[in-house]
Design a protein around this motif. Structure first.
Motif, PDB file in Angstrom:
ATOM      1  N   GLY A  29       4.108   1.545  -1.108  1.00  0.00           N
ATOM      2  CA  GLY A  29       3.033   1.270  -2.060  1.00  0.00           C
ATOM      3  C   GLY A  29       3.578   1.378  -3.474  1.00  0.00           C
ATOM      4  O   GLY A  29       4.217   2.371  -3.824  1.00  0.00           O
ATOM      5  N   SER A  41      -4.297   3.936  -3.647  1.00  0.00           N
ATOM      6  CA  SER A  41      -3.731   2.922  -2.735  1.00  0.00           C
ATOM      7  C   SER A  41      -2.210   3.033  -2.672  1.00  0.00           C
ATOM      8  O   SER A  41      -1.582   2.376  -1.840  1.00  0.00           O
ATOM      9  CB  SER A  41      -4.137   1.522  -3.192  1.00  0.00           C
ATOM     10  OG  SER A  41      -3.647   1.294  -4.502  1.00  0.00           O
ATOM     11  N   MET A  42      -1.609   3.853  -3.549  1.00  0.00           N
ATOM     12  CA  MET A  42      -0.150   4.045  -3.487  1.00  0.00           C
ATOM     13  C   MET A  42       0.277   4.689  -2.168  1.00  0.00           C
ATOM     14  O   MET A  42       1.397   4.518  -1.724  1.00  0.00           O
ATOM     15  CB  MET A  42       0.330   4.905  -4.668  1.00  0.00           C
ATOM     16  CG  MET A  42      -0.242   6.299  -4.692  1.00  0.00           C
ATOM     17  SD  MET A  42      -0.166   7.069  -6.332  1.00  0.00           S
ATOM     18  CE  MET A  42       1.322   8.030  -6.220  1.00  0.00           C
ATOM     19  N   VAL A  63       0.317   4.244   1.096  1.00  0.00           N
ATOM     20  CA  VAL A  63       0.020   3.163   2.040  1.00  0.00           C
ATOM     21  C   VAL A  63       0.173   3.567   3.509  1.00  0.00           C
ATOM     22  O   VAL A  63      -0.113   2.760   4.390  1.00  0.00           O
ATOM     23  CB  VAL A  63       0.836   1.894   1.725  1.00  0.00           C
ATOM     24  CG1 VAL A  63       0.406   1.295   0.414  1.00  0.00           C
ATOM     25  CG2 VAL A  63       2.319   2.188   1.727  1.00  0.00           C
ATOM     26  N   ALA A  78      -2.963   2.829   4.391  1.00  0.00           N
ATOM     27  CA  ALA A  78      -3.486   1.482   4.174  1.00  0.00           C
ATOM     28  C   ALA A  78      -4.083   0.930   5.469  1.00  0.00           C
ATOM     29  O   ALA A  78      -5.134   0.299   5.467  1.00  0.00           O
ATOM     30  CB  ALA A  78      -2.375   0.554   3.662  1.00  0.00           C
ATOM     31  N   THR A 131      -7.281  -3.871   0.430  1.00  0.00           N
ATOM     32  CA  THR A 131      -6.066  -3.678   1.227  1.00  0.00           C
ATOM     33  C   THR A 131      -5.959  -4.759   2.292  1.00  0.00           C
ATOM     34  O   THR A 131      -4.897  -5.360   2.491  1.00  0.00           O
ATOM     35  CB  THR A 131      -6.092  -2.290   1.910  1.00  0.00           C
ATOM     36  OG1 THR A 131      -6.161  -1.296   0.891  1.00  0.00           O
ATOM     37  CG2 THR A 131      -4.867  -2.071   2.756  1.00  0.00           C
TER      38      THR A 131
END
Ligand code: SUG
Length: 441
Positions: free
Chosen positions: A8, A103-104, A106, A109, A143
């Motif tokens: 990410g 969202s970093m 992941v 995700a 995502t």
């Protein structure tokens, strides 16, 4: 088949908000000044180094922030700038959630399972609904769109996120053991509690269990996994109470190596026995190396502080693996000793360790493994990946320059109320589309 890691890319609004109760680093570091530029460069340096070690390395873009649509849906009106100012004045935590760069991480995700394990021969993705934390629940739709843009073609099946009533945290609670990435694997789904059978499973007393049994079942069913090679196992509620909000804080698997803490699972002896039985059926006689780290050697507290088990285990060549660990492991005496002992034992594929400074991420509870989504792909599937998502040396350089041009050095919590930040991040994200070559969600 090869494993690729997609890291990410840390977004320009990386900050410390204290939004994740149960994640001790998030709570401890709430409102600390963050360093978005440094955070993104630390992540890129780690990913680039893994590529240089010979691994397939990609990136997943940050999600566009802030979520003005969410703020408007909650009643903040007017121009974009006034929505931001009003939200900040009324409920600063809400603006922070709308700006979150979470969202970093992941590993949250999606859950990915490789085509080798599916009865339909397809590679499956289910974006995690991340329903247990408001700021993270804002991620799945975008995502999913980004995953569709990157993993294209008929070999990939993209599912909708699981219904939000059933919390799903993605790959952070999923692991796979296999003699090699390309061989059929044993799929391990770890859950924290049940929605429909509340009371039937021991619960943590202090912190929430984020992954539901129902979501794990739904993912393995829609991914067409062979039930005889799938185990659904419960996290130790005491570990959750010690700050293990995801299973990848106490366990990591790669091919035929499983590294886990003694207190990772409820009734761990039975779970180890079930895994060994499952392995006997798929292992083809290959040894399974289980490193079960005793609490006497590495107390759970040290595991949570150092993120030993949030190291990545990566295969450099057949039979040779590296541990990709955070610097905090080198600095924690008991953990460093445990790593050295595993490597020195010489009777497993674990041969080397590489330490990385990912402190900006660690301070929000994200180690090396949190920062990546791993996907085992066939050559055909690799060819179907959008070329813009691979971290070539040239793209890494372009991304580093982009970060240098668009990211702030420092971000204090109160900076979120400044509408200029909003304009900066829109410009940054538009420029990123040019580097990656696909539209960003
Ligand atoms: O969901 N932290 C993330 C960390 C996720 C780590 N991922 C894995 N273990 N795979 C979380 O708790 C902190 C946000 C803040 O407080 O600013 C946060 O969301």
């Amino acid at each position: 088949m090869r494993e690729a890691n997609f890291d990410g890319l840390v977004g320009p609004t990386h900050h410390y908000a204290g939004l994740s109760f149960g994640n001790v680093a998030s709570t401890r570091n709430a409102k600390l000044v963050s360093h978005p530029k440094k955070a993104a460069l630390q992540g890129l340096a780690k990913a680039g180094r893994l590529r240089d070690l010979g691994l397939l390395q990609g990136v997943l873009p940050p999600l566009r922030r802030p979520r003005l649509d969410t703020l408007r849906a909650l009643g903040f009106t007017g121009t974009d700038a006034s929505v931001i100012e009003r939200a900040f004045r009324a409920v600063p935590q809400l603006l922070s959630a709308a700006y979150s760069a979470s969202s970093m991480w992941v590993a949250n995700a999606a859950t990915f399972t490789p085509s080798r394990d599916a009865t339909d021969g397809k590679a499956h993705f289910t974006p995690a609904n991340l329903a247990s934390k408001f700021h993270r629940s804002l991620e799945p739709k975008q995502t999913g769109a980004n995953l569709r843009a990157i993993f294209r073609g008929a070999s990939f099946v993209h599912h909708e996120p699981i219904l939000p009533q059933f919390g799903d945290e993605g790959a952070a609670n999923h692991s796979r053991l296999a003699p090699a990435h390309g061989e059929p694997g044993l799929e391990l789904f770890t859950f924290g509690g049940s929605v429909l059978q509340d009371g039937a499973f021991p619960k943590p007393k202090k912190f929430p269990a984020r992954q539901s049994l129902e979501a794990s079942h739904a993912v393995l069913t829609t991914h067409a996994l062979d039930p005889s090679r799938t185990l659904v196992i419960q996290q130790n509620p005491d570990a959750i109470d010690a700050g293990v909000f995801h299973n990848d804080v106490v366990a990591v698997a790669n091919e035929n190596v499983w590294l886990l803490h003694e207190k990772a699972y409820l009734d761990q002896a039975t779970i180890l026995a079930r895994v060994r039985t499952g392995w006997a059926a798929i292992g083809g006689g290959a040894p399974l190396h289980v490193f079960e780290i005793a609490d006497a050697d590495v107390p759970l507290e040290d595991a949570v502080k150092s993120y030993l088990f949030n190291s990545q285990l990566v295969t450099l060549s057949p039979g040779r693996m590296a541990i990709i660990a955070p610097e905090e492991c080198r600095e924690t005496e008991a953990v460093k000793a445990a790593i050295d002992a595993m490597i020195a034992s010489g009777n497993s594929p674990l041969r080397e360790v590489h330490y990385f400074d990912v402190r900006e991420s660690m301070q929000n509870g994200g180690g090396p493994a949190c920062l990546r989504l791993r996907v085992a792909l066939t050559e055909g599937e690799i060819a179907d990946v959008h070329p813009g998502a691979w971290l070539t040396p040239e793209r890494q350089l372009a991304l580093e320059t982009w970060v240098g041009n668009h990211y702030r050095d420092r971000l204090a919590f109160d900076d979120l109320g400044d509408p200029k930040l909003y304009l900066e991040v829109q410009t940054a994200m538009d420029a990123l589309e040019g580097i990656l070559g696909f539209a960003l969600a």
